[in-house]
Design an enzyme around this catalytic site. Structure first.
Site: not given
Ligand code: FDA
Length: 295
Positions: A111, A162
């Site tokens: 991560d 990732r």
């Molecule tokens: P965005 O934040 O715009 O979310 C899109 C939509 O998804 C939102 O409108 C909401 O509906 C929904 N959503 C997103 N997060 C949610 C939550 N927690 N609860 C409920 N609904 C939610 N970051 C990092 O800094 N280091 C890392 O190693 C990782 N590893 C990682 C693994 C995996 C498999 C995922 C999916 C994510 C990560 N992240 C991470 C977190 C990532 O950086 C990011 O903060 C979140 O995925 C939210 O960003 P989105 O791209 O989903 O978009």
């Protein structure tokens, strides 16, 4: 924030306190056509014993994944493995996890944490790959301005990456704050990674980005086993199901452990947006119940 409230808010996002809870969640996901990556929740280790204990906890995880024939990799956080105690402490612990993974033909994603760890994380990753540990992957954060350059410097390793937006609040001088700029950086980095022939875990719940990634995949005529989507346990399962139905590989990040309180609280503090998501999600789940009670 009172513990019972944090626990209630974080329930859908954490598998439970023990490895059996994580494996139960993974089994269900596998039955629904999704693969997984298991994360042992741990705080930044404050002494080397704690860091070694976390490395050893992963032994149980690999053993259980193998015994139950689950389709799951693991994810690790380097501060848990001792990065802040010393680079060498962390390298030794990470090597324990990566070697143990190799024994059961498994895979470890490192991560990415806040920007104070980016250089050392990338350095450690390169060191492992150059020592021919090929069962290890890295995370890049589209919100960081440096990421497109990092893509260029890691592609010689043909990394398994990732790509996510990045959860940590960083100063504007090093990170994009504007929502659309983060999306643009994500698409640009994804395209550059594909161009370099890397396997990418497209980690997002942002429908706009999911659609953009699907377009790139189509334009490049990538096969199903040349990329995957990734999502967090409990977040937008509807969107995940849609991807699986359309034939895309989907990996779900499954955190478990006794340190759920610290993890959840930190997530809420790090990014108040998540508190909003969690609250919205909780309300979403409560509303029908209220309607049912009223009826
Ligand atoms: P965005 O934040 O715009 O979310 C899109 C939509 O998804 C939102 O409108 C909401 O509906 C929904 N959503 C997103 N997060 C949610 C939550 N927690 N609860 C409920 N609904 C939610 N970051 C990092 O800094 N280091 C890392 O190693 C990782 N590893 C990682 C693994 C995996 C498999 C995922 C999916 C994510 C990560 N992240 C991470 C977190 C990532 O950086 C990011 O903060 C979140 O995925 C939210 O960003 P989105 O791209 O989903 O978009």
């Amino acid at each position: 924030m009172p513990k019972p409230i944090v626990r209630r808010l974080s329930e859908p996002y954490i598998a439970g306190p023990d490895v059996v809870d994580a494996c139960r969640a993974v089994k269900l996901l596998n039955e629904r056509g999704k693969v997984a990556t298991i994360d042992v929740l741990g705080e930044e280790s404050s002494n080397s014993g704690q860091a070694r204990d976390l490395a050893c906890e992963y032994e149980d995880v690999f053993e259980t994944i193998q015994r139950q024939r689950l389709d799951s990799t693991v994810s690790v956080k380097l501060t848990g493995l001792g990065l802040k105690l010393g680079y060498e402490v962390c390298r030794e612990n990470l090597e324990i996890v990566v070697r143990r993974a190799a024994e059961s033909a498994n895979f470890v994603t490192i991560d990415m944490e806040d920007s104070s760890t980016t250089d050392e994380t990338l350095r450690l990753y390169r060191q492992l790959r150059e020592a021919e540990h090929d069962n290890v992957g890295i995370v890049l954060q589209a919100s960081l301005r440096r990421t497109i350059d990092d893509v260029a410097t890691v592609t010689d390793l043909k990394p398994n990456v990732r790509l996510c937006k990045g959860i940590y609040i960083e100063p504007e001088v090093i990170a994009f704050r504007d929502f659309d700029a983060v999306r643009a950086s994500f698409v640009q980095s994804l395209d550059a990674l594909f161009e370099a022939g890397c396997y990418v875990g497209i980690a997002t719940h942002d429908k706009w980005l999911v659609d953009a990634a699907r377009r790139l995949v189509r334009e490049r005529a990538l096969a199903d086993d040349e990329y995957e989507f990734q999502m967090l346990l409990g977040v937008r399962p509807d969107l995940g199901d849609e991807l699986v139905r359309a034939g895309h590989r989907l990996r779900i990040y499954v955190p478990f452990g006794r340190q759920w309180y610290e993890y959840s609280l930190r997530r809420l503090q790090e990014n108040p947006k998540i508190a909003g998501y969690v609250a919205a999600d909780t309300l979403g789940r409560l509303r029908p119940r209220r309607r049912a009670q009223a009826a």
